[in-house]
Design a protein around this motif. Sequence first.
Motif, PDB file in Angstrom:
ATOM      1  N   ASN A 174      49.884 -14.147  -9.271  1.00 43.36           N
ATOM      2  CA  ASN A 174      49.550 -14.141  -7.849  1.00 43.36           C
ATOM      3  C   ASN A 174      48.058 -14.306  -7.563  1.00 43.36           C
ATOM      4  O   ASN A 174      47.691 -14.621  -6.434  1.00 43.36           O
ATOM      5  N   GLY A 175      47.186 -14.089  -8.570  1.00 39.06           N
ATOM      6  CA  GLY A 175      45.763 -14.069  -8.312  1.00 39.06           C
ATOM      7  C   GLY A 175      45.374 -12.726  -7.706  1.00 39.06           C
ATOM      8  O   GLY A 175      46.190 -11.811  -7.622  1.00 39.06           O
ATOM      9  N   PRO A 176      44.131 -12.589  -7.272  1.00 45.51           N
ATOM     10  CA  PRO A 176      43.048 -13.569  -7.299  1.00 45.51           C
ATOM     11  C   PRO A 176      42.398 -13.671  -8.676  1.00 45.51           C
ATOM     12  O   PRO A 176      42.807 -12.988  -9.620  1.00 45.51           O
ATOM     13  N   VAL A 199      37.477 -16.237 -22.488  1.00 44.44           N
ATOM     14  CA  VAL A 199      36.923 -14.882 -22.511  1.00 44.44           C
ATOM     15  C   VAL A 199      37.333 -14.235 -21.195  1.00 44.44           C
ATOM     16  O   VAL A 199      36.836 -14.589 -20.131  1.00 44.44           O
ATOM     17  N   ILE A 200      38.267 -13.294 -21.272  1.00 39.29           N
ATOM     18  CA  ILE A 200      39.006 -12.843 -20.098  1.00 39.29           C
ATOM     19  C   ILE A 200      38.734 -11.376 -19.808  1.00 39.29           C
ATOM     20  O   ILE A 200      39.031 -10.489 -20.631  1.00 39.29           O
ATOM     21  N   ASN A 201      38.186 -11.107 -18.626  1.00 34.78           N
ATOM     22  CA  ASN A 201      38.101  -9.736 -18.125  1.00 34.78           C
ATOM     23  C   ASN A 201      39.388  -9.453 -17.370  1.00 34.78           C
ATOM     24  O   ASN A 201      39.572  -9.901 -16.242  1.00 34.78           O
ATOM     25  N   LEU A 248      34.593 -19.819 -22.159  1.00 34.26           N
ATOM     26  CA  LEU A 248      35.095 -20.165 -20.834  1.00 34.26           C
ATOM     27  C   LEU A 248      35.501 -18.841 -20.186  1.00 34.26           C
ATOM     28  O   LEU A 248      36.584 -18.321 -20.449  1.00 34.26           O
ATOM     29  N   PRO A 249      34.633 -18.264 -19.341  1.00 35.93           N
ATOM     30  CA  PRO A 249      34.893 -16.914 -18.817  1.00 35.93           C
ATOM     31  C   PRO A 249      35.901 -16.933 -17.662  1.00 35.93           C
ATOM     32  O   PRO A 249      35.901 -17.843 -16.825  1.00 35.93           O
ATOM     33  N   ILE A 250      36.731 -15.897 -17.626  1.00 38.44           N
ATOM     34  CA  ILE A 250      37.746 -15.752 -16.585  1.00 38.44           C
ATOM     35  C   ILE A 250      37.790 -14.286 -16.156  1.00 38.44           C
ATOM     36  O   ILE A 250      37.889 -13.389 -16.995  1.00 38.44           O
ATOM     37  N   LEU A 251      37.765 -14.054 -14.852  1.00 41.76           N
ATOM     38  CA  LEU A 251      37.972 -12.725 -14.288  1.00 41.76           C
ATOM     39  C   LEU A 251      39.298 -12.747 -13.546  1.00 41.76           C
ATOM     40  O   LEU A 251      39.518 -13.601 -12.682  1.00 41.76           O
ATOM     41  N   THR A 252      40.194 -11.832 -13.894  1.00 43.28           N
ATOM     42  CA  THR A 252      41.495 -11.824 -13.255  1.00 43.28           C
ATOM     43  C   THR A 252      41.898 -10.409 -12.887  1.00 43.28           C
ATOM     44  O   THR A 252      41.423  -9.434 -13.493  1.00 43.28           O
ATOM     45  N   ARG A 253      42.743 -10.293 -11.904  1.00 41.04           N
ATOM     46  CA  ARG A 253      43.248  -8.985 -11.515  1.00 41.04           C
ATOM     47  C   ARG A 253      44.088  -8.410 -12.649  1.00 41.04           C
ATOM     48  O   ARG A 253      44.718  -9.146 -13.411  1.00 41.04           O
ATOM     49  N   ALA A 254      44.116  -7.086 -12.752  1.00 41.04           N
ATOM     50  CA  ALA A 254      44.888  -6.429 -13.802  1.00 41.04           C
ATOM     51  C   ALA A 254      46.342  -6.894 -13.769  1.00 41.04           C
ATOM     52  O   ALA A 254      46.986  -6.909 -12.717  1.00 41.04           O
ATOM     53  N   GLY A 255      46.836  -7.312 -14.934  1.00 43.10           N
ATOM     54  CA  GLY A 255      48.231  -7.688 -15.062  1.00 43.10           C
ATOM     55  C   GLY A 255      48.600  -9.028 -14.470  1.00 43.10           C
ATOM     56  O   GLY A 255      49.792  -9.329 -14.321  1.00 43.10           O
ATOM     57  N   ASP A 256      47.626  -9.888 -14.169  1.00 42.98           N
ATOM     58  CA  ASP A 256      47.888 -11.163 -13.502  1.00 42.98           C
ATOM     59  C   ASP A 256      47.172 -12.282 -14.253  1.00 42.98           C
ATOM     60  O   ASP A 256      45.972 -12.172 -14.539  1.00 42.98           O
ATOM     61  N   ASP A 275      44.867 -20.952  -3.961  1.00 43.31           N
ATOM     62  CA  ASP A 275      43.817 -20.899  -2.955  1.00 43.31           C
ATOM     63  C   ASP A 275      42.989 -19.629  -3.017  1.00 43.31           C
ATOM     64  O   ASP A 275      41.912 -19.564  -2.420  1.00 43.31           O
ATOM     65  N   ASN A 276      43.464 -18.592  -3.730  1.00 41.96           N
ATOM     66  CA  ASN A 276      42.680 -17.367  -3.853  1.00 41.96           C
ATOM     67  C   ASN A 276      41.913 -17.299  -5.177  1.00 41.96           C
ATOM     68  O   ASN A 276      41.433 -16.238  -5.575  1.00 41.96           O
ATOM     69  N   LEU A 277      41.786 -18.433  -5.854  1.00 37.75           N
ATOM     70  CA  LEU A 277      40.972 -18.514  -7.068  1.00 37.75           C
ATOM     71  C   LEU A 277      39.622 -19.151  -6.746  1.00 37.75           C
ATOM     72  O   LEU A 277      39.540 -20.078  -5.940  1.00 37.75           O
ATOM     73  N   THR A 278      38.577 -18.655  -7.400  1.00 36.64           N
ATOM     74  CA  THR A 278      37.227 -19.180  -7.224  1.00 36.64           C
ATOM     75  C   THR A 278      36.801 -19.891  -8.498  1.00 36.64           C
ATOM     76  O   THR A 278      36.870 -19.298  -9.586  1.00 36.64           O
TER      77      THR A 278
END
Length: 214
Positions: free
Chosen positions: A149-151, A89-91, A63-71, A8-11
């Motif tokens: 855990n996200g986000p 492609v992951i930030n 396919l871009p992805i932004l994720t919290r560090a280490g998650d 639920d904390n993913l956009t």
Amino acid sequence: MFIDAPTDNLTLADPWERLAPELLDRFAKAPAANIGDVFDRLLVMDGGIRPFTGNTRLVGTALPILTRAGDNLAIHRALDDARPGDVLVINGQGDLSRALLGDLIGEIMVSKGVVGAVIDGAVRDAETLAAQGLVVFARAATPAGPFKNGPGVIGSPVAVGGVVVSPGDLIVTDPDGVVVVPHHRADWAADQVDRVIQKEEALRRRILAARGRA
């Protein structure tokens, strides 16, 4: 997803168009350096994004992805909607303490037809990822696994290796590194890179001819 975790904390962004396979084929043998030359070297990721698999040649759609560090929760969710020919492609915030991608995600990538990943962060299980036929570029390798855990944000533009990558952009990698072609300029870039290659080959022939006369 193959993991049991709340999302639920993913956009998630709206779906986007992928580049046609015929257009991707036009870049199949083009060196990343020559593609970078077409864009005045502005869309080349920095050299800290380097290959961690023996396979280095990749042409696919971002396919871009932004994720919290280490998650890596967002990566798992993104794979649900991945299509054949996609490149993750992951930030990952440039964090090197925990790997965002390993061999189990690699198995999912293979099943979905995802051809590789470019990660502003760390990776693990590099040998197995290579054996799976994947191309993976990252900043580092570490045995330490991630949290889930996200986000995170899936399908929106991300900055990776100093370059902004939008969904549907063309990603090309080879032993030199990673270059990005904006999806709306891919047709134009295909024509231009052909001209760059022809110009370089003409110069090479002149150099070799002069060497033969020396």
